[in-house]
Motif scaffolding. Structure first.
Motif, short mmCIF file in Angstrom:
data_model
loop_
_atom_site.label_atom_id
_atom_site.label_comp_id
_atom_site.label_asym_id
_atom_site.label_seq_id
_atom_site.Cartn_x
_atom_site.Cartn_y
_atom_site.Cartn_z
N LEU A 1 -52.37 -49.79 22.17
CA LEU A 1 -53.46 -50.31 21.32
C LEU A 1 -53.31 -49.87 19.86
CD1 LEU A 1 -56.54 -49.98 23.72
CD2 LEU A 1 -55.32 -52.07 23.06
N LYS A 2 -52.53 -48.79 19.64
CA LYS A 2 -52.29 -48.40 18.24
C LYS A 2 -51.57 -49.50 17.48
CE LYS A 2 -50.47 -44.23 17.69
NZ LYS A 2 -49.89 -42.92 18.02
N THR A 3 -50.70 -50.21 18.17
CA THR A 3 -49.94 -51.29 17.50
C THR A 3 -50.46 -52.69 17.87
OG1 THR A 3 -48.33 -51.03 19.28
CG2 THR A 3 -47.78 -50.02 17.17
N HIS A 4 -51.31 -52.77 18.88
CA HIS A 4 -51.89 -54.06 19.28
C HIS A 4 -53.41 -53.87 19.42
CE1 HIS A 4 -47.71 -54.16 20.64
NE2 HIS A 4 -47.77 -55.46 20.52
N PRO A 5 -54.08 -53.61 18.29
CA PRO A 5 -55.50 -53.25 18.38
C PRO A 5 -56.37 -54.40 18.86
CG PRO A 5 -54.82 -53.56 16.09
CD PRO A 5 -53.57 -53.64 16.90
N ILE A 6 -57.46 -54.05 19.52
CA ILE A 6 -58.46 -55.06 19.86
C ILE A 6 -59.36 -55.24 18.64
CG2 ILE A 6 -58.42 -54.62 22.34
CD1 ILE A 6 -60.89 -52.86 21.99
N ARG A 7 -60.08 -56.36 18.60
CA ARG A 7 -60.88 -56.60 17.41
C ARG A 7 -62.09 -55.66 17.38
NH1 ARG A 7 -65.51 -58.90 18.36
NH2 ARG A 7 -65.77 -60.39 20.08
N LYS A 8 -62.55 -55.39 16.16
CA LYS A 8 -63.68 -54.48 15.96
C LYS A 8 -64.90 -54.95 16.74
CE LYS A 8 -62.24 -51.35 13.01
NZ LYS A 8 -62.20 -49.94 13.37
N ARG A 9 -65.59 -54.01 17.31
CA ARG A 9 -66.86 -54.24 18.02
C ARG A 9 -66.73 -55.16 19.24
NH1 ARG A 9 -71.17 -52.31 17.06
NH2 ARG A 9 -72.54 -54.05 17.54
N ALA A 10 -65.50 -55.27 19.75
CA ALA A 10 -65.31 -56.05 20.98
C ALA A 10 -66.11 -55.40 22.11
CB ALA A 10 -63.83 -56.09 21.34
N ARG A 11 -66.47 -56.24 23.08
CA ARG A 11 -67.18 -55.73 24.27
C ARG A 11 -66.11 -55.39 25.32
NH1 ARG A 11 -70.41 -61.02 25.28
NH2 ARG A 11 -68.26 -61.71 24.88
N VAL A 12 -66.03 -54.10 25.63
CA VAL A 12 -64.95 -53.63 26.49
C VAL A 12 -65.52 -53.03 27.77
CG1 VAL A 12 -63.08 -51.93 26.70
CG2 VAL A 12 -63.44 -53.13 24.53
N MET A 13 -64.97 -53.45 28.92
CA MET A 13 -65.33 -52.82 30.19
C MET A 13 -64.12 -52.03 30.67
SD MET A 13 -66.27 -54.50 33.91
CE MET A 13 -67.97 -54.96 33.60
N GLU A 14 -64.32 -50.75 30.96
CA GLU A 14 -63.26 -49.98 31.62
C GLU A 14 -63.59 -49.90 33.10
OE1 GLU A 14 -62.23 -45.92 30.39
OE2 GLU A 14 -60.63 -45.92 31.91
#
Ligand code: SAM
Length: 206
Positions: A51-64
């Protein structure tokens, strides 16, 4: 300043070791994880590194999913200001995620739920689903494959699962690549804070 040897600092996070007094306090309070959520596992580092080189967009809704102590979700909250929900079948892991969110200065939601029971409607509330070290028993391959299919149907944009390549994970990855349009694996390794290697299964919505 004294350095607490029970606190690991990596990928911008503070991660408590099993011997830390706050971890021991939770155990003594009866929070004894039952499905291997008794520690933070290493494959999350592979996804953090990716994710350091393929970041997700800011404030995305993420489920772990299968969040355990939830450090991967907490990483997304800290680095990308993601709105994170940790989901685990074992309610006893959730206080450990709460503790790590607190010491890392982020807020997360937590939910006791299983791979099998996360509905399409619930999954539709998220942009990204991540999970690490969650496909370790043979019976987990099919429920996780079905969850990924429901997630795609629900409009989730990306699913990322990392693993040291245990056979059930490899079976899951093969099944996804055989049957889904945008599924791939990439190899990943990190040298710090520990040596860890494995694969990321990345499934994207068309
Ligand atoms: C090996 S631990 C990994 C925890 C965390 N992802 C990490 O990397 O530190 C596996 C986690 O998956 C959870 N789990 C196992 N089966 C599950 C299921 N059917 N639905 C949701 N969570 C599950 C366990 O409770 C445990 O917390």
């Amino acid at each position: 300043m004294a350095v607490n040897s029970q606190v690991r600092r990596s990928f911008g996070l503070r991660i408590l070791k099993s011997g830390h007094k706050e971890i021991r306090r939770l155990k003594n309070a009866g929070h004894e994880p039952e499905i291997h959520g008794n520690k933070f596992w290493n494959s999350s580092y592979l996804t953090m590194d990716y994710l350091k080189t393929h970041p997700i967009r800011k404030r995305a809704r993420v489920m772990e999913i299968g969040c355990g102590w939830g450090l991967l979700g907490i990483y997304c909250a800290k680095m990308f200001d993601a709105r994170v929900t940790g989901v685990d079948a074992d309610k006893h892991v959730l206080p450990y995620m709460e503790l790590h969110a607190k010491i890392n200065g982020v807020k997360v939601n937590m939910e006791q739920n299983s791979f099998e029971k996360l509905s399409t409607a619930r999954l539709s509330e998220f942009d990204v689903i991540v999970g690490s070290d969650i496909c370790f028993w043979d019976y987990m391959t099919v429920p996780l494959y079905n969850l990924i299919r429901r997630a795609l149907r629900a409009g989730v944009k990306q699913v990322i699962i990392s693993d040291p390549c245990r056979p059930p994970f490899t079976e899951l990855a093969t099944r996804c690549m055989d049957r889904l349009a945008n599924a791939d694996t990439i190899e990943r390794a990190v040298m710090r804070p520990v040596h860890a290697s494995g694969e990321l299964l990345i499934v994207k919505n068309r």
